[in-house]
Structure formats: structure tokens, C-alpha cells
Design a protein around this motif. Sequence first.
Motif, PDB file in Angstrom:
ATOM      1  N   HIS A 124       2.225  24.421   7.358  1.00 36.26           N
ATOM      2  CA  HIS A 124       3.072  24.976   8.592  1.00 36.26           C
ATOM      3  C   HIS A 124       3.503  24.107   9.170  1.00 36.26           C
ATOM      4  N   ILE A 125       3.022  23.109   9.405  1.00 36.73           N
ATOM      5  CA  ILE A 125       2.894  21.463   9.932  1.00 36.73           C
ATOM      6  C   ILE A 125       3.557  20.519   8.770  1.00 36.73           C
ATOM      7  N   VAL A 126       4.390  20.308   9.356  1.00 33.64           N
ATOM      8  CA  VAL A 126       5.494  18.916   9.294  1.00 33.64           C
ATOM      9  C   VAL A 126       4.736  17.913   9.804  1.00 33.64           C
ATOM     10  N   PRO A 127       4.219  17.126   8.762  1.00 39.32           N
ATOM     11  CA  PRO A 127       3.504  15.694   9.853  1.00 39.32           C
ATOM     12  C   PRO A 127       4.536  14.879  10.476  1.00 39.32           C
ATOM     13  N   TRP A 128       3.989  14.036  11.180  1.00 42.51           N
ATOM     14  CA  TRP A 128       5.087  12.964  11.886  1.00 42.51           C
ATOM     15  C   TRP A 128       5.045  11.468  10.751  1.00 42.51           C
ATOM     16  N   VAL A 129       6.010  11.481   9.828  1.00 42.95           N
ATOM     17  CA  VAL A 129       5.745  10.068   8.919  1.00 42.95           C
ATOM     18  C   VAL A 129       6.515   8.884   9.289  1.00 42.95           C
ATOM     19  N   ARG A 130       6.403   7.226   9.566  1.00 44.15           N
ATOM     20  CA  ARG A 130       6.440   5.880   9.693  1.00 44.15           C
ATOM     21  C   ARG A 130       6.172   5.439   8.717  1.00 44.15           C
ATOM     22  N   LYS A 131       7.122   4.804   9.023  1.00 40.45           N
ATOM     23  CA  LYS A 131       7.006   3.507   7.427  1.00 40.45           C
ATOM     24  C   LYS A 131       7.008   2.396   7.700  1.00 40.45           C
ATOM     25  N   ASP A 132       5.825   1.670   7.085  1.00 35.76           N
ATOM     26  CA  ASP A 132       5.077   0.342   8.068  1.00 35.76           C
ATOM     27  C   ASP A 132       5.441  -1.147   6.471  1.00 35.76           C
ATOM     28  N   LYS A 133       5.017  -2.453   6.289  1.00 33.78           N
ATOM     29  CA  LYS A 133       5.667  -2.913   5.841  1.00 33.78           C
ATOM     30  C   LYS A 133       4.136  -2.414   4.296  1.00 33.78           C
ATOM     31  N   ARG A 134       2.889  -1.994   4.329  1.00 33.42           N
ATOM     32  CA  ARG A 134       1.783  -1.014   3.626  1.00 33.42           C
ATOM     33  C   ARG A 134       2.301   0.206   3.284  1.00 33.42           C
ATOM     34  N   GLY A 135       2.805   0.745   3.740  1.00 25.54           N
ATOM     35  CA  GLY A 135       3.860   2.470   2.667  1.00 25.54           C
ATOM     36  C   GLY A 135       4.098   3.663   4.097  1.00 25.54           C
ATOM     37  N   LEU A 136       3.488   4.860   3.653  1.00 22.33           N
ATOM     38  CA  LEU A 136       3.958   5.586   4.637  1.00 22.33           C
ATOM     39  C   LEU A 136       3.019   5.502   5.465  1.00 22.33           C
ATOM     40  N   HIS A 137       3.218   6.821   7.051  1.00 17.09           N
ATOM     41  CA  HIS A 137       1.993   6.721   7.589  1.00 17.09           C
ATOM     42  C   HIS A 137       2.242   8.367   7.762  1.00 17.09           C
ATOM     43  N   ALA A 138       1.497   9.440   7.529  1.00 19.70           N
ATOM     44  CA  ALA A 138       1.840  10.423   8.174  1.00 19.70           C
ATOM     45  C   ALA A 138       0.862  11.499   9.029  1.00 19.70           C
ATOM     46  N   ILE A 139       1.056  11.547  10.233  1.00 17.82           N
ATOM     47  CA  ILE A 139      -0.360  12.470  10.914  1.00 17.82           C
ATOM     48  C   ILE A 139       0.454  13.688  11.671  1.00 17.82           C
ATOM     49  N   ALA A 140      -0.754  14.663  12.033  1.00 10.59           N
ATOM     50  CA  ALA A 140      -0.526  15.794  12.316  1.00 10.59           C
ATOM     51  C   ALA A 140      -1.779  16.597  13.140  1.00 10.59           C
ATOM     52  N   GLY A 141      -1.998  16.228  13.848  1.00  8.82           N
ATOM     53  CA  GLY A 141      -3.387  16.400  14.823  1.00  8.82           C
ATOM     54  C   GLY A 141      -4.292  16.053  14.360  1.00  8.82           C
ATOM     55  N   PRO A 142      -5.171  16.789  13.341  1.00  2.45           N
ATOM     56  CA  PRO A 142      -6.919  16.060  13.492  1.00  2.45           C
ATOM     57  C   PRO A 142      -6.621  15.167  12.004  1.00  2.45           C
ATOM     58  N   ASP A 143      -5.169  15.258  10.773  1.00  2.60           N
ATOM     59  CA  ASP A 143      -4.966  15.397   9.775  1.00  2.60           C
ATOM     60  C   ASP A 143      -4.361  13.580   9.717  1.00  2.60           C
ATOM     61  N   ALA A 144      -4.713  12.327   9.031  1.00  2.00           N
ATOM     62  CA  ALA A 144      -3.855  11.259   8.729  1.00  2.00           C
ATOM     63  C   ALA A 144      -3.417  11.042   7.393  1.00  2.00           C
ATOM     64  N   ALA A 145      -2.254  10.472   6.840  1.00  2.33           N
ATOM     65  CA  ALA A 145      -2.331  10.314   5.631  1.00  2.33           C
ATOM     66  C   ALA A 145      -1.463   9.026   5.295  1.00  2.33           C
ATOM     67  N   TYR A 146      -2.161   8.378   3.794  1.00  2.00           N
ATOM     68  CA  TYR A 146      -1.248   7.347   3.660  1.00  2.00           C
ATOM     69  C   TYR A 146      -1.482   7.003   2.636  1.00  2.00           C
ATOM     70  N   PHE A 147       0.029   6.218   2.059  1.00  2.00           N
ATOM     71  CA  PHE A 147       0.986   6.651   1.230  1.00  2.00           C
ATOM     72  C   PHE A 147       1.227   5.652   0.372  1.00  2.00           C
TER      73      PHE A 147
END
Length: 603
Positions: A124-147
Motif C-alpha cells: 500500500h505504501i511506496v517508501p521515500w528512497v534516497r541514495k548515499d555513499k553507503r547505499g540506499l535508505h528507504a523510509i515510510a512511517g515506522p519502517d526503514a530499510a537499508y540496501f
Amino acid sequence: MARIEDYAVVGDLHTAALISTEGSIDWLCLPRFDSPACFSALVDTPEAGRWLLAPESGGTCTRRSYVDGTLVLETEWDTPEGTVKVIDFMPPRDEVADIVRIVEGVSGSVRMHSELAMRFDYGHIVPWVRKDKRGLHAIAGPDAAYFVTTAPVHGENMHSVSDFTVHAGERVPFVLTWAPSHVPRPHTVDAEHVLGTTLAYWRGWASQCTYKGKYHEAVARSLVILKALTYAPTGGIVAAVTTSLPEQIGGPRNWDYRYCWLRDATLTLQALLAAGYTAEAAAWRDWLLRAVAGDPADLQIMYGIHGERRLPEMELPWLAGYENSKPVRTGNGAAAQLQLDVWGEVLDCLSLTRNSLLKHTDESWDVQVALMQHLETIWDQPDNGLWEMRGPRRHFTHSKVMAWVAADRMVKGVRDFGLPGPVERWEALRDTIHREVMANGFDPVRNTFVQSYGQPELDASLLLIPRVGFLPPDDPRVVGTIDAIQRELTEDGFVLRYRPADSDDGLPGDEGVFLACSFWLVQALLGAGRADEATELFERLLELRNDVGLLSEEWAVTAERQLGNTPQAFSHFALVTSALELHQDMVRRSDTPISPEAERVGQ
């Protein structure tokens, strides 16, 4: 869409992911089994979230298997350019959840394609994704993911895409880490290091299995799967990883199985103890006692993995369902049903505890007495039955048999262990229930027990009558019931729970044969002295496992495919107990432990 049997499972003892033969993680709930999914392609389309990692040319893998004794999956593709392997696993949980995928070049040079689409809250929710030197960071509400990966990554149509070539001898790691969005970014694990620790963990755990007989491979794999369904913090064991995989393709019989059912309690404990897993058995028993604590009138048929009681059933209309099998549900309204058998199942399980290696049961006796005292006031009421029927309540034979079991186990607690209680009253109740079942639940003309009083329909739960000790396994009425079920309630020799068209269960449609019930027939046949029949059926059931040893809930005989939620604990526990009893050529009552020492005799 992949078939149910196309999926393998990896997990970290808090949650688990399903990975298809095409290299796609199509189901993963974070951070727990019962959390909202971040990959929901299993019950919709890839746009509902998935992580594909496979050769650029795509297609089904050439072969796959688990590393022996572990939950580390290896998937290989042979392509015109060479051979490539993907190693998938989840390290046993520390503070956060990691899913690790390592691409290994076996031969040649293979173009690979990774496509990550995280969609929180069941797509239902597409997270906000940004890229930095370590990889990707996705966030939406209570959830965060690092790729994090050494491969190149770019954004493409709300997906994170990586295209690269892997050469023979190279290994390219991918790590996806989940954490609560309000905490600092966690440390990224080293993929190769945690591969080693994960392999060591599972090999150490698997080495504790005491059974080394003919069916060792099937038993050992089932035990690993069952461990993967265990929520480590509490010891609860979920019925399956998934929700809403259909019992009939395209039909509405789609339920959420990411909870803990009391119907599984005794079978769970018996299987774990028989294979030598006393710590897991103790954790399950302790979860059970915590879950049922409180007013005995409030006993439920299932609980959440922490013992939660409120499991409100909801539908997710934005999801299309597995092969258009709607609705997709979360929660389970059956938790509020009256099922009289659960009192018997709990007291049977705790009786098994007293009779087994786990002797520390004094503190549970007060709970058992309270449960029994309440059951004395309600056992003669109609209920919804073992199978959670949503039609009118009835006097189900199995429910009354399990009320008898409750009284019987309480009597034995007093007579055999000297525990306090009104034993004469419980003995009188036990005899009363037995007489009533024989008078109302048995059809003397057809020589078979029936599903409910005054009705002719059969039910697979009747196969448990000898297992719980209500009648001897070679009693003519038990044998007559076995014969009737084989004659009227099987398809291709496998057992249906009941025939929905004949049993008003409150739902349209049909369902497949129920695998746990088919294993019950194995045990019933063995107890009746028909070991050759039992062995033949058991070995046919083993053939229904998928290529990596997983069983779902049901099997579609005509379509020759798995149905229902997967992997199904009920199926795998029944496999384990059936294998051990065939190995011993002996059936055991449900309150009698299958001794691990006995498993080694004659090997």
C-alpha cells in the motif's frame, strides 16, 4: 504467478521470506511474522513489492537446495553464458532484520539483474528512497530499510535496479536491513561473515536431532522448517508464514495463518520431544501456559505470537489475491469461535508434559483445574468444531471426544501423580461423555463414527479417536471408521477434512485434500495393524513435498499442486510423528512421549 510449491523459505526466527524458483522474494513481513508485508507480490503483482535477483535472461532456476541441515538456500541457473548461484538466507535475529543474497559466479560470465521494489503495509505504501555513499535508505512511517551492495544501483520507475556481470569465482553480496525508522542507522553486516555464522547455527541445531532412521532426510528437513516457524522471543510457533493462500484457486477460503493454534499443541510437543528438541518443547509449553492464563471462559482456539488475544479479521481490497483468490485477509475471526476441543487439547498437551522429559508441571496444575472446572459447565453445548466452521453450531463428535480427553487427563493427573482434585467427579464425567459419544456420535448401521450427532457426514478428525485413547486403535468401530473414511472421504487415497457440500460450514466453494489428515490416516492404519498400507500412504505423501521439502496445508489432486498457506506447521509436525511411529512400528497415545532413546534401537 509462481505455484505455491515453487517457493522456498528462509527466516531469522522472527519472520520469514518466500523465494520463488525464478529468484524473486515475493513475501516478507517485517519485523515479525504477523507484521504488514513489505513484499506482497505473492498475493498480487510485482508492483505490490518483491526483490528479484536472477540472470538477466530470467526463467526458472535449473536446480536449488538447502545447504545440508540449514535454512541457507542455494539456487543455480545454467545459462548459455555460464552457471551462476544465488545464496539466500536471513541470519538469526539480533537487533534488526537482515536478508542477505550472495551472487556467485560458478562458470563463465553471466549477466545478472536485481530489481528491488519495497512496498510497506501490504503493497500500500511506496517508501521515500534516497541514495548515499553507503547505499540506499528507504523510509515510510515506522519502517526503514537499508540496501547495500557492491553492484551498481540506479532508480527506475520506483524500483531500485542493478545490472551487472558476475564471472567465475566472483561473489557479489546484497544486504537488505530493516530497522525502526526512529532509531539510528544500524551497522551493516558483512555478508560472508554472517553466512558462516548462519551455517554454523543451523548445523549445530540440526545435529541435535536424535532420529537416524529410514526417513531421516524428511524428518530433519521438516524439523528445520518448524524451527523456522518459531518466534524465538516467546517460543510460539506460527501455523504458516503466509496469509490468504487459497484452499481453492479463485475461491474465498483464504485465511491468515500467521498465528499460533492450540489444536497443534500436543502434536507439536510430541514431535519436538521425540526428535530430541527439549528446549523448543519447553519454550512452546511455556508459551502455551502464558497464552491461556486468565479466565478459563476466555480460552481461545488461537493466539498471537506474544499471546495476543485480539486478532481482528480485515480484508485488503487493494490486493488482487493469489491467482485472483479474493479476499486477502489479515487477522482471523475464528479466534472468537467456541471450539470445545481446545480445552482437551491444552490439557492433553500438559499431560504429555507430565509424562515426558519435562517434569516441572506443578505450577500449571491450578490452571488445568480451572480449565477443567469451566469445561464441566459447557461440554454439552454445540460449538463450531475443530475446523472453525462458520455455519450453525453443532454437537461435533470430535469436540465431545476432546472433552472426554480433558476429563481423562485430569483423572490421570490425580491417580498417577497424586495431584489434588475431585477425581470421582471427573471420572463420572469421563464415563458420561463416553456413553454419550457412543450413543450419538456412532452409526452402528454403517459401523463408523460421524462428524456430528444425528448426521451421516464423515470428518477426518474421527481418525484421532484412537490417538487420544478414546478407543483402542484396533477396535472394530475404529477400523470401521477408517474404512468409511477411505471409502467416502478420500481423493486418490488422500484424506479430505470433510466434504464442504455436505457439511454446512458457512462458505461457498470446495477445498483440496488436507495433508495433516492424510498423515493421521497413516497413524490410524498403523495402529489397526495395517503397516504396509500405512507405509505406502506415507511415502506417497512424501512425494507431495516440493523440491526443497516443503508442504503447504492442502493438495489439489486433479491439478497436482499444493494449496493453502505455506509452509504449514500442521503438515510438517504430522509428518514427523508419522515417520517416527512407522520407524518404531508402534503408535503412541497423544499423552505418551515417543522416546528419543527408542528411536535409536535397532539402527
